[in-house]
Structures are given as C-alpha cells and as structure tokens.
Scaffold this active site. Structure first.
Site, mmCIF file in Angstrom:
data_model
loop_
_atom_site.group_PDB
_atom_site.id
_atom_site.type_symbol
_atom_site.label_atom_id
_atom_site.label_comp_id
_atom_site.label_asym_id
_atom_site.label_seq_id
_atom_site.Cartn_x
_atom_site.Cartn_y
_atom_site.Cartn_z
ATOM 1 N N GLY A 213 0.844 -1.198 0.000
ATOM 2 C CA GLY A 213 0.000 0.000 0.000
ATOM 3 C C GLY A 213 0.871 1.236 0.000
ATOM 4 O O GLY A 213 1.109 1.870 -1.025
ATOM 5 N N TYR B 188 0.285 8.235 15.485
ATOM 6 C CA TYR B 188 1.499 7.399 15.636
ATOM 7 C C TYR B 188 2.751 8.224 15.906
ATOM 8 O O TYR B 188 3.854 7.738 15.701
ATOM 9 C CB TYR B 188 1.766 6.586 14.358
ATOM 10 C CG TYR B 188 0.558 6.004 13.687
ATOM 11 C CD1 TYR B 188 -0.123 4.935 14.237
ATOM 12 C CD2 TYR B 188 0.111 6.520 12.470
ATOM 13 C CE1 TYR B 188 -1.221 4.392 13.603
ATOM 14 C CE2 TYR B 188 -0.994 5.979 11.828
ATOM 15 C CZ TYR B 188 -1.661 4.915 12.407
ATOM 16 O OH TYR B 188 -2.743 4.392 11.765
ATOM 17 N N CYS C 52 -9.526 21.840 17.916
ATOM 18 C CA CYS C 52 -9.466 22.096 19.355
ATOM 19 C C CYS C 52 -9.002 20.871 20.124
ATOM 20 O O CYS C 52 -9.781 20.253 20.865
ATOM 21 C CB CYS C 52 -10.833 22.551 19.832
ATOM 22 S SG CYS C 52 -11.316 24.025 18.953
ATOM 23 N N GLU C 53 -7.776 20.475 19.906
ATOM 24 C CA GLU C 53 -7.158 19.344 20.614
ATOM 25 C C GLU C 53 -5.662 19.607 20.644
ATOM 26 O O GLU C 53 -5.093 19.979 19.620
ATOM 27 C CB GLU C 53 -7.329 18.033 19.816
ATOM 28 C CG GLU C 53 -8.725 17.600 19.615
ATOM 29 C CD GLU C 53 -9.014 16.229 20.203
ATOM 30 O OE1 GLU C 53 -8.149 15.675 20.911
ATOM 31 O OE2 GLU C 53 -10.104 15.739 19.935
HETATM 32 N N1 LLP Z 1 -2.092 -6.135 3.763
HETATM 33 C C1 LLP Z 1 -2.721 -6.115 4.952
HETATM 34 C C2 LLP Z 1 -3.439 -7.306 5.393
HETATM 35 C C3 LLP Z 1 -2.663 -4.961 5.754
HETATM 36 O O1 LLP Z 1 -3.263 -4.961 6.933
HETATM 37 C C4 LLP Z 1 -1.960 -3.818 5.294
HETATM 38 C C5 LLP Z 1 -1.904 -2.604 6.102
HETATM 39 C C6 LLP Z 1 -1.348 -3.872 4.027
HETATM 40 C C7 LLP Z 1 -1.429 -5.061 3.297
HETATM 41 C C8 LLP Z 1 -0.602 -2.734 3.441
HETATM 42 O O2 LLP Z 1 0.497 -2.375 4.218
HETATM 43 P P1 LLP Z 1 1.518 -1.257 3.665
HETATM 44 O O3 LLP Z 1 2.175 -1.813 2.435
HETATM 45 O O4 LLP Z 1 0.721 -0.041 3.346
HETATM 46 O O5 LLP Z 1 2.440 -1.038 4.782
HETATM 47 N N2 LLP Z 1 -2.428 3.695 9.153
HETATM 48 C C9 LLP Z 1 -1.076 3.248 9.367
HETATM 49 C C10 LLP Z 1 -0.780 2.016 8.553
HETATM 50 C C11 LLP Z 1 -1.733 0.892 8.813
HETATM 51 C C12 LLP Z 1 -1.468 -0.317 7.961
HETATM 52 C C13 LLP Z 1 -2.566 -1.311 8.084
HETATM 53 N N3 LLP Z 1 -2.430 -2.476 7.251
HETATM 54 C C14 LLP Z 1 -0.109 4.382 9.065
HETATM 55 O O6 LLP Z 1 -0.555 5.477 8.729
HETATM 56 O O7 LLP Z 1 1.101 4.230 9.201
#
Ligand code: LLP
Length: 417
Positions: free
Chosen positions: A275, A316, A344-345
């Site tokens: 992702g 995070y 407002c936080e």
């Molecule tokens: N596959 C599964 C089953 C996942 O849960 C995730 C991400 C991905 C693929 C993709 O991961 P990536 O390649 O994007 O690292 N909101 C957080 C990140 C949460 C990721 C959740 N799962 C942030 O902003 O860092």
C-alpha cells in the site's frame, strides 16, 4: 516532486499555481511517481508468476485506484465499501483479495457474487461462516489462511501485525490443523497461504524470517495433501519519511526471491499487498499558514490543514517533512515552530520543532502524504475533506472536490421538536 528554481513542482506543475486555483488544504498526487513505485515491484518480479494487489486502504480515492487498475494491479480490500470502490474504478474482480479479521456475511456475499480471487481468512470461525455463505449461493469460496508468523517487524506497535499478541491471522502452531479443517468444508476451495507482518518496515530481516516460517508451513500443508497454488507475502514495505532507508522494492524482492528459489518454491505464484510504498511518496498536502503565534516556550505555526486531514502525527507520532512551496525569497527570519492545525485538541499537531521562515499567508507542503492521510481523514470539527488532484505531466485532474458543510450534513435529519 522537486524545486524548479524557487518553486516546488509536482511533475510539470507548480504547487503554488494549484493552491491558487484550488485553495488549501489540497492533496496532490503524481501519476508518474505512482507508476515509478509500481515499476520497482514489476522489475523485481520480472519473469515470475506474480500478482501485485494494491492495498487500497492506503489511499482509496477512485482516481488513484484507476491508475493502478489500468497498470494491471489487483487490489487488497478490507471491506464491502472498498470492494464497491474497486469495481467503480474499473478494477478486475478476479484480481481482488479480501483481507481483514471481521468480514461480515453481507460483505462475503457481495465479494462472492462479484467473483473475487481470494478471501484471506483470519480465524476458524470465519472459515465456518464463509463456507456457509458460499454454500447458500451454490459457490465455493477461494481461500487462503493468514498465518501469524510471530516475527517482530520493528515498527510502531500500532502498525505491527505479525506478533503473537496481535489480533491478526492464525497461530503458526495451529495452521496445519486449520488448513485440514478448511479443506474439509464444502463451501471452500483452498488456494493459498498468506501473511502480513506490519507496515513501514525498513529492514529486510523480518521479511526473510517471515518467509522462512511461511515456507515451513507450505511444506507441511502440501505434505498433508493440500496443494497451495499461491503464496501471499502481504505488504508493509516502508518509505522515506525522515532519513528512513527502506530497501527499494526490487532490491527487497531480489533477496526474497533468492530465498524462495533456494527453498525450491521459485515456481509458485506469488501475491503481494503493498500500500504505502506505492502511493506514500507520490502525494503531498499543500497548506497555508493562517497565523504565526510566538510563545514564551514555543512558537506555533498554525496552518489550515489539521489532524482530520493528516492524522498520522496525532495517531502514531509520525514524522512528515514540511517544506515551503517557494524558497529563498523570504525576508522572514527562521524560527523553531510547532506546526499545528486549527482543531481544538492538543494532539492536533502536524510537525514539532521545525525550523521554518514563515509568515501568515505563506504556503507549505507536507510531504509523503499520499498514504494513510486522505483515506484516514475525518470531518472532525465539521471540517470538509480536502480537494484531491492527480497530476500527469502538465495535466491536472480533479479527482475529488472539496467537501462542503452541506455535503457533510446530507445524511442527517432535523427532528420535529
Ligand atoms: N495487507 C494487509 C493485510 C494490511 O493490513 C496492510 C496494512 C497492508 C497489506 C498494506 O500495508 P503497507 O504496504 O501499506 O504497509 N495507518 C497506518 C498504517 C496501517 C497499515 C494497516 N495495514 C499508518 O498510517 O502508518
């Protein structure tokens, strides 16, 4: 994304011009940068039987999905809503994999009717329900079971998913038994195995360790008479936010494929679910300084983007670089600022202790904002979501209009008091 003279540009377009035309806050994505990130994976898999499924939770805007769909990507989805988005963007249902610990019967039904490629199942209870739902439709659901390899990806605890105490996947020691159970269910067709150990991973070692653990399981599952057509290694590859040095996707995969070959699995179909690494560095958030507020201990630079647009710092303690749209011409002295939004936080900060030469009206770019920003945005404080633009060379496409207060109130009803 680079300075041309004093001006920050995305491809052939000046960000200051986009801010003048569309207002701020504003997300801008570079199509070339997205395709370059994808090309690194494609180079890594050249000559292999591999399917890249973009994990659309990173950024699920239709225009972004269209670019990846047109480039041949499949999609990793985690909800019925994401399924509807992929289909609306022209994605191929057969290349969809459905992850997540809490798929509902309704979501399973939608996905089965659409003919998705694989359900990544995360528990025995889910196997039972999926089998029942598939049988009720006279179908067999293609399944892979998500294994929790219990390796530490060495990332932020909230985005670490492959450790024993996480809610994800099934325990390594239970996997063989659960595969045998899945193979016995009439509504299921076992097609693969998968794992995903976390996000923003910048080191190759956890991937190599997870691969070893998964391949051990593939050996024992196949020896028990259950063939696995594919292995899905998840996503998780990090990007550079702040002097981070993740391996390039092709470098990472050269190492992983070597291990796969050594262990005799080089011919298996591979799936991956990246992702962030496909979209994170392809996007910026452009924002304007509303006020500069000097303080006894701290100076605040108050901008028109906030934690509802850019939630990662609040959630995070994440770092995003913040740079001016125009350099060099400022007669304002540099000072140290906390860059904060209008919400407002106290948690509404975007950057801490940043050296900036800014005054009200100046515009800034928050970098590496392509992933997990717009897709995690909210309407907190009744702030409309920002405009999104996709830049392709000198062409600019509006892929999402700015959300108005009326848009936000559309589904609400006044009561007869
Ligand atoms: N596959 C599964 C089953 C996942 O849960 C995730 C991400 C991905 C693929 C993709 O991961 P990536 O390649 O994007 O690292 N909101 C957080 C990140 C949460 C990721 C959740 N799962 C942030 O902003 O860092």
């Amino acid at each position: 994304m680079a300075y041309h003279g004093a001006e920050l540009q995305v491809e052939d377009v000046r960000l200051s011009q986009l801010a003048a035309e569309h207002g701020t806050p504003l997300f801008v994505y570079s199509k070339a940068s997205m395709l370059a990130a994808l090309a690194a994976y494609q180079r890594g898999f050249a000559g292999r039987h591999a399917q890249i499924c973009y994990a659309m939770k990173a950024n699920s805007s239709l225009g972004v999905l269209q670019v990846f769909a047109a480039a041949g990507c499949g999609f990793d989805i985690v909800s019925g809503g994401e399924l509807e988005r992929v289909l609306a963007a022209g994605g191929d249902a057969a290349k969809i994999i459905f992850s997540g610990v809490g798929k509902t019967r309704g979501e399973m039904r939608l996905a089965l009717q659409a003919g998705i490629g694989c359900f990544n199942v995360e528990s025995e209870a889910e196997l039972d329900v999926l089998s029942q739902v598939a049988e009720s439709l006279a179908l067999r659901a293609p399944v892979s079971i998500r294994v929790n390899p219990n390796v530490d990806p060495k990332t932020h605890p909230y985005i670490s998913t492959g450790l024993k105490d996480n809610k994800f996947g099934v325990a390594h020691e239970d996997t063989l038994r659960i595969y045998q159970y899945a193979a016995s269910l009439r509504g299921l067709r076992v097609v693969g195995i998968d794992c995903h150990i976390g996000s923003q991973i910048t080191d190759v070692t956890p991937y190599l360790d997870a691969m070893d653990r998964v391949l051990d399981l593939v050996t024992s599952i196949e020896a028990s008479g259950i063939p696995l057509a594919h292995i899905d290694f998840g996503g998780g590859l990090g990007i550079n936010y702040n002097n981070d040095t993740p391996p390039a996707a092709d470098v990472l995969w050269a190492q992983l494929l070597r291990k796969l070959d050594e262990r005799g699995f080089g011919q298996k179909k591979l799936m991956i679910e990246p992702g962030r690494s496909l979209i994170g560095n392809a996007g910026v958030c452009v924002t304007e300084v509303i006020y500069v507020k000097p303080g006894e201990h701290k100076n605040f630079c108050i901008i028109d983007a906030a934690m509802n647009d850019l939630p990662r710092p609040a959630m995070y303690q994440a770092f995003h670089a913040i740079v001016p749209l125009r350099t060099g011409h400022s007669d304002t002295p540099e000072a140290r600022y906390d860059v904060v939004g209008p919400i407002c936080e106290s948690g509404d900060w975007i950057g801490r202790d940043r050296m900036l030469a800014v005054k009200a009206g100046d515009q800034l770019a928050v970098l590496s904002a392509g992933a997990y920003c717009m897709s995690m945005s909210s309407n907190y404080n009744t702030r409309g979501r920002a405009v999104e633009l996709l830049v392709d060379g000198a062409k600019v496409h509006v892929i999402r209009e700015r959300e108005s207060a009326a848009d936000q109130m559309r589904l609400e009803r006044l009561v007869a008091l």
